[in-house]
Design a protein around this motif. Structure first.
Motif, PDB file in Angstrom:
ATOM      1  N   TYR A 213       0.818  -1.200   0.000  1.00 14.29           N
ATOM      2  CA  TYR A 213       0.000   0.000   0.000  1.00 14.29           C
ATOM      3  C   TYR A 213       0.867   1.272   0.000  1.00 14.29           C
ATOM      4  O   TYR A 213       1.938   1.315   0.598  1.00 14.29           O
TER       5      TYR A 213
ATOM      6  N   ARG B 133      -7.362   0.643  11.131  1.00 15.21           N
ATOM      7  CA  ARG B 133      -8.510   0.783  10.246  1.00 15.21           C
ATOM      8  C   ARG B 133      -9.003  -0.556   9.723  1.00 15.21           C
ATOM      9  O   ARG B 133      -9.718  -0.617   8.718  1.00 15.21           O
TER      10      ARG B 133
ATOM     11  N   THR C  96      -4.434  11.018   7.708  1.00 13.22           N
ATOM     12  CA  THR C  96      -5.622  11.877   7.721  1.00 13.22           C
ATOM     13  C   THR C  96      -6.483  11.617   8.950  1.00 13.22           C
ATOM     14  O   THR C  96      -6.914  12.551   9.646  1.00 13.22           O
ATOM     15  N   GLN C  97      -6.759  10.348   9.228  1.00  9.77           N
ATOM     16  CA  GLN C  97      -7.619  10.010  10.363  1.00  9.77           C
ATOM     17  C   GLN C  97      -6.963  10.378  11.692  1.00  9.77           C
ATOM     18  O   GLN C  97      -7.627  10.887  12.599  1.00  9.77           O
TER      19      GLN C  97
ATOM     20  N   GLN D 169     -13.805  -0.080  10.283  1.00 10.08           N
ATOM     21  CA  GLN D 169     -14.055   1.340  10.056  1.00 10.08           C
ATOM     22  C   GLN D 169     -14.736   1.971  11.277  1.00 10.08           C
ATOM     23  O   GLN D 169     -15.163   1.280  12.203  1.00 10.08           O
TER      24      GLN D 169
ATOM     25  N   TYR E 134     -12.655   7.829  14.918  1.00  9.48           N
ATOM     26  CA  TYR E 134     -12.023   7.768  13.600  1.00  9.48           C
ATOM     27  C   TYR E 134     -11.373   6.432  13.278  1.00  9.48           C
ATOM     28  O   TYR E 134     -10.964   6.207  12.143  1.00  9.48           O
TER      29      TYR E 134
ATOM     30  N   HIS F 222       0.199   4.870   5.963  1.00  6.64           N
ATOM     31  CA  HIS F 222      -0.739   5.038   4.857  1.00  6.64           C
ATOM     32  C   HIS F 222      -1.343   6.439   4.944  1.00  6.64           C
ATOM     33  O   HIS F 222      -1.610   6.952   6.029  1.00  6.64           O
ATOM     34  N   GLU F 223      -1.590   7.059   3.790  1.00 10.72           N
ATOM     35  CA  GLU F 223      -2.094   8.423   3.772  1.00 10.72           C
ATOM     36  C   GLU F 223      -3.430   8.550   4.505  1.00 10.72           C
ATOM     37  O   GLU F 223      -3.696   9.548   5.177  1.00 10.72           O
ATOM     38  N   GLU F 224      -4.278   7.529   4.417  1.00  6.44           N
ATOM     39  CA  GLU F 224      -5.563   7.568   5.115  1.00  6.44           C
ATOM     40  C   GLU F 224      -5.371   7.611   6.619  1.00  6.44           C
ATOM     41  O   GLU F 224      -6.110   8.296   7.338  1.00  6.44           O
TER      42      GLU F 224
ATOM     43  N   ALA G 189      -1.482   0.925   8.237  1.00  2.00           N
ATOM     44  CA  ALA G 189      -2.903   1.148   8.535  1.00  2.00           C
ATOM     45  C   ALA G 189      -3.186   1.135  10.029  1.00  2.00           C
ATOM     46  O   ALA G 189      -4.323   0.977  10.453  1.00  2.00           O
TER      47      ALA G 189
END
Length: 260
Positions: free
Chosen positions: A17, A170, A60-61, A173, A147, A55-57, A105
């Motif tokens: 990823y 994550r 962000t979270q 969710q 989150y 991971h970019e997500e 993640a």
């Protein structure tokens, strides 16, 4: 690209990823620091700003958590004070081993810091004898759960390795609360004990008659009869916000309500 199922995530250790490397969360002012050691009182030592790959997500979270903690400090700090967020202690993010860390993640938090004397140390305060520090740790747990669907901590520690940090991933969710998940049950149990005064409440992640009684007590205190945290993510977050406000402000349940 969605993250894999738990069975896939723990099946092998090859990393995958896309990811980013940053030394901050949400805002470049709010740096991340690596915990390098513990002092004589058991508190983490975080000497300097450190970059982490994830991971970019997740970046962000995790940034949303930090923004919420900043807002809590601005509006709900104890004694009517105003706290501005400073930096975040982190033990690790992307690590090539089985589990969600190998995808970047997951993130392991070690400290949330607003300033001198204005922090929660995640190796100590979850089981501290001082109620106001346990409440502050609970506030951090509630914000993390907004989150990240999976949040492991000192009272939700299936393998015994999370006594000194909060792990958030994550793999699940940020859905509505679900009493089949220890992550969610411990939040309610903890809030019932340390916010609503339910003495003798076991914080073990197992849903049963005592947990249900604690939920009913909180619902009455929060004036949240029509707000079912298991009905939707939005209603779940309303409960988590209420818990976080009380915990941060060091207030008993009922100080803030679902209609306020």
């Amino acid at each position: 690209m969605p993250f894999p199922s738990s069975s896939q995530a723990f099946a092998r250790s090859k990393c995958g990823y896309p990811d980013v490397t940053r030394n901050y969360l949400a805002d470049k002012r709010w740096k991340t620091r690596f915990r390098t050691a513990f002092n004589g009182d058991g508190y983490g030592v975080h000497p300097s700003s450190t970059s982490f790959t994830m991971h970019e997500e997740i970046h962000t979270q995790a940034g949303k958590i930090v923004r919420d903690l900043h807002e809590l400090g601005q509006r709900y700090a104890p004694r009517g004070e105003t706290w501005s967020y400073g930096w975040t202690g982190v033990a690790g993010t992307k690590v090539c081993k089985p589990g969600y860390h190998r995808y970047g993640a997951a993130i392991d938090f070690t400290k949330f810091n607003w300033g001198p004397g204005q922090f929660v140390d995640l190796a100590v305060h979850g089981k501290d004898e001082r109620l106001h520090l346990r409440r502050r740790y609970l506030a951090a747990i509630a914000i993390c759960r907004k989150y990240f669907g999976t949040v492991l901590h000192c009272h939700n520690d299936p393998d015994g390795s999370h006594w000194n940090h909060i792990h958030a991933d994550r793999g699940r969710q940020a859905v509505a609360l679900d009493w089949d998940y220890g992550t969610d049950v411990t939040v309610i149990q903890w809030a019932a004990r340390d916010l609503a005064g339910f003495k003798g409440m076991s914080i073990d992640g197992d849903w049963g008659p005592q947990s249900l009684e604690g939920l009913r007590l909180l619902r009455a205190k929060f004036r949240a009869d029509g707000v079912d945290p298991t009905a939707s993510p939005v209603l779940g977050r309303r409960w988590l916000d209420l818990i976080a406000r009380h915990g941060m402000a060091d207030k008993a349940a009922g100080t803030y309500t679902a209609d306020s």
